[in-house]
Each structure stands twice: as structure tokens, then as C-alpha cells.
Design a protein around this motif. Structure first.
Motif, PDB file in Angstrom:
ATOM      1  N   TYR A  13      -7.867 -24.474  14.227  1.00  0.00           N
ATOM      2  CA  TYR A  13      -9.138 -23.809  14.490  1.00  0.00           C
ATOM      3  C   TYR A  13      -9.574 -23.010  13.265  1.00  0.00           C
ATOM      4  CZ  TYR A  13     -12.644 -21.132  17.094  1.00  0.00           C
ATOM      5  OH  TYR A  13     -13.813 -20.574  17.527  1.00  0.00           O
ATOM      6  N   ARG A  14      -8.629 -22.270  12.674  1.00  0.00           N
ATOM      7  CA  ARG A  14      -8.869 -21.561  11.416  1.00  0.00           C
ATOM      8  C   ARG A  14      -7.593 -21.582  10.599  1.00  0.00           C
ATOM      9  NH1 ARG A  14     -11.750 -15.819  12.498  1.00  0.00           N
ATOM     10  NH2 ARG A  14     -10.210 -15.688  14.171  1.00  0.00           N
ATOM     11  N   LYS A  15      -7.763 -21.586   9.287  1.00  0.00           N
ATOM     12  CA  LYS A  15      -6.617 -21.597   8.376  1.00  0.00           C
ATOM     13  C   LYS A  15      -6.977 -20.774   7.153  1.00  0.00           C
ATOM     14  CE  LYS A  15      -3.387 -24.787   6.144  1.00  0.00           C
ATOM     15  NZ  LYS A  15      -3.069 -26.219   5.897  1.00  0.00           N
ATOM     16  N   ALA A  16      -6.112 -19.849   6.794  1.00  0.00           N
ATOM     17  CA  ALA A  16      -6.416 -18.941   5.679  1.00  0.00           C
ATOM     18  C   ALA A  16      -5.217 -18.823   4.761  1.00  0.00           C
ATOM     19  CB  ALA A  16      -6.814 -17.561   6.208  1.00  0.00           C
ATOM     20  N   ASP A  17      -5.471 -18.974   3.464  1.00  0.00           N
ATOM     21  CA  ASP A  17      -4.449 -18.716   2.445  1.00  0.00           C
ATOM     22  C   ASP A  17      -4.525 -17.257   2.050  1.00  0.00           C
ATOM     23  OD1 ASP A  17      -3.596 -21.345   2.409  1.00  0.00           O
ATOM     24  OD2 ASP A  17      -4.982 -21.922   0.812  1.00  0.00           O
ATOM     25  N   VAL A  18      -3.398 -16.581   2.060  1.00  0.00           N
ATOM     26  CA  VAL A  18      -3.329 -15.159   1.702  1.00  0.00           C
ATOM     27  C   VAL A  18      -3.068 -15.050   0.204  1.00  0.00           C
ATOM     28  CG1 VAL A  18      -2.170 -12.963   2.110  1.00  0.00           C
ATOM     29  CG2 VAL A  18      -2.463 -14.600   3.995  1.00  0.00           C
ATOM     30  N   ARG A  19      -4.004 -14.398  -0.517  1.00  0.00           N
ATOM     31  CA  ARG A  19      -3.848 -14.205  -1.957  1.00  0.00           C
ATOM     32  C   ARG A  19      -4.097 -12.739  -2.298  1.00  0.00           C
ATOM     33  NH1 ARG A  19      -6.141 -19.409  -1.838  1.00  0.00           N
ATOM     34  NH2 ARG A  19      -4.934 -20.932  -3.060  1.00  0.00           N
ATOM     35  N   PRO A  20      -3.455 -12.240  -3.354  1.00  0.00           N
ATOM     36  CA  PRO A  20      -3.682 -10.848  -3.755  1.00  0.00           C
ATOM     37  C   PRO A  20      -5.042 -10.697  -4.417  1.00  0.00           C
ATOM     38  CG  PRO A  20      -2.229 -11.946  -5.309  1.00  0.00           C
ATOM     39  CD  PRO A  20      -2.441 -12.918  -4.192  1.00  0.00           C
ATOM     40  N   GLN A  21      -5.643  -9.525  -4.263  1.00  0.00           N
ATOM     41  CA  GLN A  21      -6.929  -9.239  -4.894  1.00  0.00           C
ATOM     42  C   GLN A  21      -6.815  -8.215  -6.010  1.00  0.00           C
ATOM     43  OE1 GLN A  21      -8.779  -8.824  -0.742  1.00  0.00           O
ATOM     44  NE2 GLN A  21     -10.515  -9.563  -1.956  1.00  0.00           N
ATOM     45  N   VAL A  22      -5.591  -7.753  -6.265  1.00  0.00           N
ATOM     46  CA  VAL A  22      -5.314  -6.859  -7.392  1.00  0.00           C
ATOM     47  C   VAL A  22      -3.982  -7.272  -8.011  1.00  0.00           C
ATOM     48  CG1 VAL A  22      -6.622  -4.884  -6.506  1.00  0.00           C
ATOM     49  CG2 VAL A  22      -4.208  -5.172  -5.853  1.00  0.00           C
ATOM     50  N   ASP A  23      -3.789  -6.831  -9.254  1.00  0.00           N
ATOM     51  CA  ASP A  23      -2.529  -7.107  -9.943  1.00  0.00           C
ATOM     52  C   ASP A  23      -1.479  -6.071  -9.538  1.00  0.00           C
ATOM     53  OD1 ASP A  23      -4.105  -8.975 -11.172  1.00  0.00           O
ATOM     54  OD2 ASP A  23      -4.329  -7.825 -13.042  1.00  0.00           O
ATOM     55  N   GLY A  24      -0.222  -6.500  -9.595  1.00  0.00           N
ATOM     56  CA  GLY A  24       0.832  -5.532  -9.323  1.00  0.00           C
ATOM     57  C   GLY A  24       2.144  -6.181  -8.914  1.00  0.00           C
ATOM     58  N   ILE A  25       3.120  -5.317  -8.658  1.00  0.00           N
ATOM     59  CA  ILE A  25       4.456  -5.747  -8.256  1.00  0.00           C
ATOM     60  C   ILE A  25       4.580  -5.640  -6.730  1.00  0.00           C
ATOM     61  CG2 ILE A  25       6.933  -5.299  -8.478  1.00  0.00           C
ATOM     62  CD1 ILE A  25       5.709  -6.332 -11.019  1.00  0.00           C
ATOM     63  N   ILE A  26       5.099  -6.697  -6.095  1.00  0.00           N
ATOM     64  CA  ILE A  26       5.330  -6.668  -4.648  1.00  0.00           C
ATOM     65  C   ILE A  26       6.488  -5.711  -4.352  1.00  0.00           C
ATOM     66  CG2 ILE A  26       6.022  -8.013  -2.621  1.00  0.00           C
ATOM     67  CD1 ILE A  26       3.258  -8.709  -3.492  1.00  0.00           C
ATOM     68  N   GLN A  27       6.209  -4.700  -3.542  1.00  0.00           N
ATOM     69  CA  GLN A  27       7.250  -3.748  -3.157  1.00  0.00           C
ATOM     70  C   GLN A  27       7.858  -4.086  -1.789  1.00  0.00           C
ATOM     71  OE1 GLN A  27       5.201   0.082  -3.436  1.00  0.00           O
ATOM     72  NE2 GLN A  27       6.249   0.499  -5.377  1.00  0.00           N
ATOM     73  N   GLU A  28       7.038  -4.589  -0.860  1.00  0.00           N
ATOM     74  CA  GLU A  28       7.528  -4.874   0.495  1.00  0.00           C
ATOM     75  C   GLU A  28       6.901  -6.161   1.015  1.00  0.00           C
ATOM     76  OE1 GLU A  28       6.564  -1.664   3.053  1.00  0.00           O
ATOM     77  OE2 GLU A  28       7.507  -0.121   1.808  1.00  0.00           O
ATOM     78  N   ARG A  29       7.691  -6.838   1.839  1.00  0.00           N
ATOM     79  CA  ARG A  29       7.147  -7.932   2.648  1.00  0.00           C
ATOM     80  C   ARG A  29       7.369  -7.545   4.101  1.00  0.00           C
ATOM     81  NH1 ARG A  29      10.132 -13.530   3.160  1.00  0.00           N
ATOM     82  NH2 ARG A  29      10.895 -12.477   5.029  1.00  0.00           N
ATOM     83  N   ASN A  30       6.276  -7.453   4.868  1.00  0.00           N
ATOM     84  CA  ASN A  30       6.353  -6.842   6.193  1.00  0.00           C
ATOM     85  C   ASN A  30       6.132  -7.831   7.338  1.00  0.00           C
ATOM     86  OD1 ASN A  30       4.670  -4.648   4.269  1.00  0.00           O
ATOM     87  ND2 ASN A  30       6.484  -3.847   5.291  1.00  0.00           N
TER      88      ASN A  30
END
Length: 396
Positions: free
Chosen positions: A67-84
Motif C-alpha cells: 500500500y505504501r513503501k518508504a526508504d528511510v534516509r538521513p537529512q543531515v550529516d553525522g555519526i549514528i549514535q543509536e538504533r532504536n
């Protein structure tokens, strides 16, 4: 003299033998004809048909589509600190997925707020100066040029405040982007990054993909010519369409299990173009999928309601025969129990029956078994088939 009499006597005897033989032959022929006339009529099974309103249902191949499909992409630069999140879990819209280091963006907010405060102070000073010159100009204590410069300085200060305010808004937005959230609800797939990974704004590689499964689309294809005939039938009044404002029901069979799907879908739209390669038109239906039984990419069979036909007949498929040119016909039983051939016009199939629109009359008796033993004009002994027996060949 004796010789002539002997010859005449022999000839008479020969003629008598030929006459007797001819009589015997004629007698044998009459007996055979009588036996043929007395031969018992062939027993056949028949069904009696009556006109009725029949719904047209097209069985069409299809495939499920998210029905819907979305790719998650960052909109700013930086280091990933957490995956939640847990890979493969169901997430809600707005749920936090990743946390990017905020240090630089917090500092940018502070710097933008300082610039805004400076711009506001400048504006306050420019406004006071312009107000003072407005009073002095009345006594001609200052020149017109000086007052105009004060007005321009105030306008520039206002513009600087607006620009500084925009910088604050931008810094705050970038700070919010450091918290990566789910844009839609659904199931989230595998994560392509872990804590400590460097990501960049709008990078090509998605961090994860979310797929919404409830509801779900089902795309089916139908021959363009068939769809055109249905529309022509609706326009001519031969076929009744669904009432305005009511969606067309669609039922589903899952190919892998051959089970009917428990939820009934609604036809949402049909394409306005025909595929040049396949000659088909795409139809899209939407189904509730609360238990997520349907997954994107599954092959299914959809049963789409496509109107109703009045004064049509349901004829068992096994009763219909074809001529060499492909035309359909059946054997019917006349009032004197003799076989008649009847040409048919068939609309489409429905289960184990054909939907016949022309060629039959109310109450016609159609032979369904024993077809290979009879032909037009032959007498038959009709036996009615009732109930479920009409769908089964008669035992002999």
C-alpha cells in the motif's frame, strides 16, 4: 416334341424359384424395418433451464503490491549514535528509528539565536534613531537626507532580523533531523548501518525500508477487448453496472493455498491505457490485511464483479459442443421427445457453467449426458437431473 415340353417345364420351375426367393428377400427387409422401428429410445439425462439475472464475475490473475513503501534516509550529516528499533518489527509513524550526533547542530542553534539577538538589537537602535529624526525634521534640525538614511537603516535592520530568524528555524530543523523517525507505519526491514556509522544528507543508500501491509493493493490484468465489451454492454443496457457511489466487490484466492481470502476488497481504479505488449488493462483493488496474510509480490486470483446480465441461462459446460468453426451448440429435447440442435451465444463461464445470452427459450430441456449416443431427429427417453447431480456425469 418331348424335348420342347421338357424345356418349358424347366423354365417354369426356374421362374417359380426366383419369385419365391424375391418374396423371401422382401419379407426379410420388412422384418428388419419393423425391428428398427421398434428399437427402444436412448435414455438421456437433461436439465431444464430458465432465464435469470446472472452476475458477471471475471477471474483474473494478479499480484499483491504494498500500500505504501518508504526508504528511510538521513537529512543531515553525522555519526549514528543509536538504533532504536528491532529489524522486522512493526513501527508506527513518527517513531524514532535512529539518533544522529547532535553536538554540531546544538551549537548551530545557539549561534543562530545569538545572531538573531544581535539583529534585534540593531533594529531596536535603528527604530529609535528614525523616531528621533521624525521629530527633528519638523523643526528642520536635521536634513531630509539624514532622515531618509535613518529610515533605510531601520528597513535593513528589519531584514537582518528576518534573516536571522530564518537561520534559527533552519538550525532547529536540522537539529530535529538528527532524530530519524518513521515516515509511515508498517514493517521495517533490515538496517543497513550500525552505531558509529557516518551518514550523509540524502545519501543514495537507505538506512532501512518500511512497508505498509494493511491495507494492501492487488493489481490484476484484464484483456482490453473484454473490458471494452463489458462497457459496451453497460452502455446498451444489456449489462447492469454497480449503482453510482458503490464500490465493485473483489474476492481473492491465494494461489499457493487455493483458499479464499477472508476479506472482500473494493476495486479502486482501472488504467486508462492498454499495455502495448500484452494488450491488457491494469485494475487495482484494495484489501484489508490486518493479519498480514498477504505479502507484497504474492500471486493471487481475483474475482471481480463486472455487472449483471438479464434473461440469461446457466448451461452446464459438459452439455455444450463445438462445431469445426468454433460455434457452440447443445442438444435439446423437443415436445415429442426427439433431439434438436440449438446454436448458442455464450457470454462467459461461471464455475462449471456457461452463461448463455442467445439461443435458448424458457423451459428448454438440454441433454447433459448420453450426447455421443444421439443425434438430431432421434427419439430419446429423457430423465431429469436435479440438484447437484447436474454437475456430475450420469452413471451408466
Amino acid at each position: 416334341m418331348l424335348s420342347v415340353r421338357s424345356c418349358l417345364k424347366a423354365a417354369s420351375l426356374a421362374a417359380l424359384v426366383v419369385f419365391v426367393a424375391g418374396c423371401d428377400s422382401q419379407k426379410d427387409g420388412d422384418n428388419a424395418a419393423a425391428q428398427q422401428q421398434q428399437a427402444p429410445a436412448t435414455q438421456v439425462n437433461f436439465v431444464e433451464v430458465q432465464p435469470q439475472t446472472i452476475g458477471l464475475v471475471a477471474e483474473l490473475p494478479g499480484r499483491t503490491v504494498a500500500y505504501r513503501k518508504a526508504d528511510v534516509r538521513p537529512q543531515v550529516d553525522g555519526i549514528i549514535q543509536e538504533r532504536n528499533f528491532t529489524e522486522g518489527a512493526t513501527v508506527k509513524a513518527g517513531q524514532q528509528l535512529y539518533q544522529i550526533d547532535q553536538s554540531v547542530y546544538l551549537a548551530n542553534v545557539d549561534a543562530a539565536q545569538a545572531d538573531l539577538a544581535r539583529a534585534r538589537a540593531t533594529l531596536d537602535q535603528a527604530t529609535k534613531t528614525r523616531a528621533r529624526y521624525d521629530k527633528l525634521i519638523k523643526t528642520q534640525a536635521v536634513s531630509e537626507q539624514t532622515r531618509d538614511d535613518a529610515i533605510a537603516a531601520e528597513a535593513q535592520a528589519k531584514a537582518s532580523v528576518a534573516a536571522a530568524r530564518a537561520q534559527v528555524d533552519t538550525a532547529r530543523i536540522n537539529l530535529q533531523y538528527t532524530t530519524v523517525t518513521a515516515p509511515i507505519p508498517g514493517k521495517i526491514g533490515a538496517s543497513s548501518v550500525t552505531e558509529g556509522a557516518l551518514v550523509t544528507a540524502n545519501q543514495e543508500m537507505a538506512l532501512a525500508t518500511i512497508t505498509q501491509l494493511d491495507p494492501i493493493y492487488v493489481d490484476v490484468t484484464q484483456a482490453g477487448g473484454r473490458l471494452m465489451r463489458i462497457k459496451q454492454g453497460i452502455d446498451s443496457g444489456k449489462i447492469k453496472s454497480a449503482p453510482d457511489g458503490e464500490g465493485v466487490d473483489v474476492r481473492l484466492m491465494i494461489d499457493s493455498t487455493s483458499d479464499q481470502y477472508s476479506h472482500i476488497g473494493k476495486l479502486q481504479f482501472s488504467d486508462v491505457t492498454v499495455n502495448e505488449t500484452t494488450g491488457t488493462v491494469r485494475l487495482r483493488a484494495v484489501f484489508d490485511n490486518p493479519d498480514q496474510v498477504l505479502l507484497p509480490g504474492m500471486f493471487v486470483r481475483a474475482f471481480v464483479e463486472q455487472g449483471e446480465v438479464d434473461n440469461a441461462y446457466l448451461v452446464p459446460q459438459r452439455a455444450v459442443m463445438r462445431r469445426p468453426d468454433g460455434s457452440a451448440y447443445v442438444y435439446t429435447i423437443s415436445s415429442d421427445d426427439k433431439v434438436e440442435a440449438r446454436a448458442l451465444t455464450i457470454e462467459q463461464s461461471k464455475g462449471e457453467d456457461w452463461i448463455v445470452t442467445k439461443g435458448l427459450n424458457p423451459g428448454d430441456r438440454i441433454i447433459v449426458d448420453g450426447l455421443q449416443l444421439v443425434g438430431p431427429g432421434k427419439p430419446v427417453k429423457p430423465v431429469a437431473v436435479k440438484g447437484d447431480d447436474s454437475a456430475k456425469p450420469a452413471s451408466r
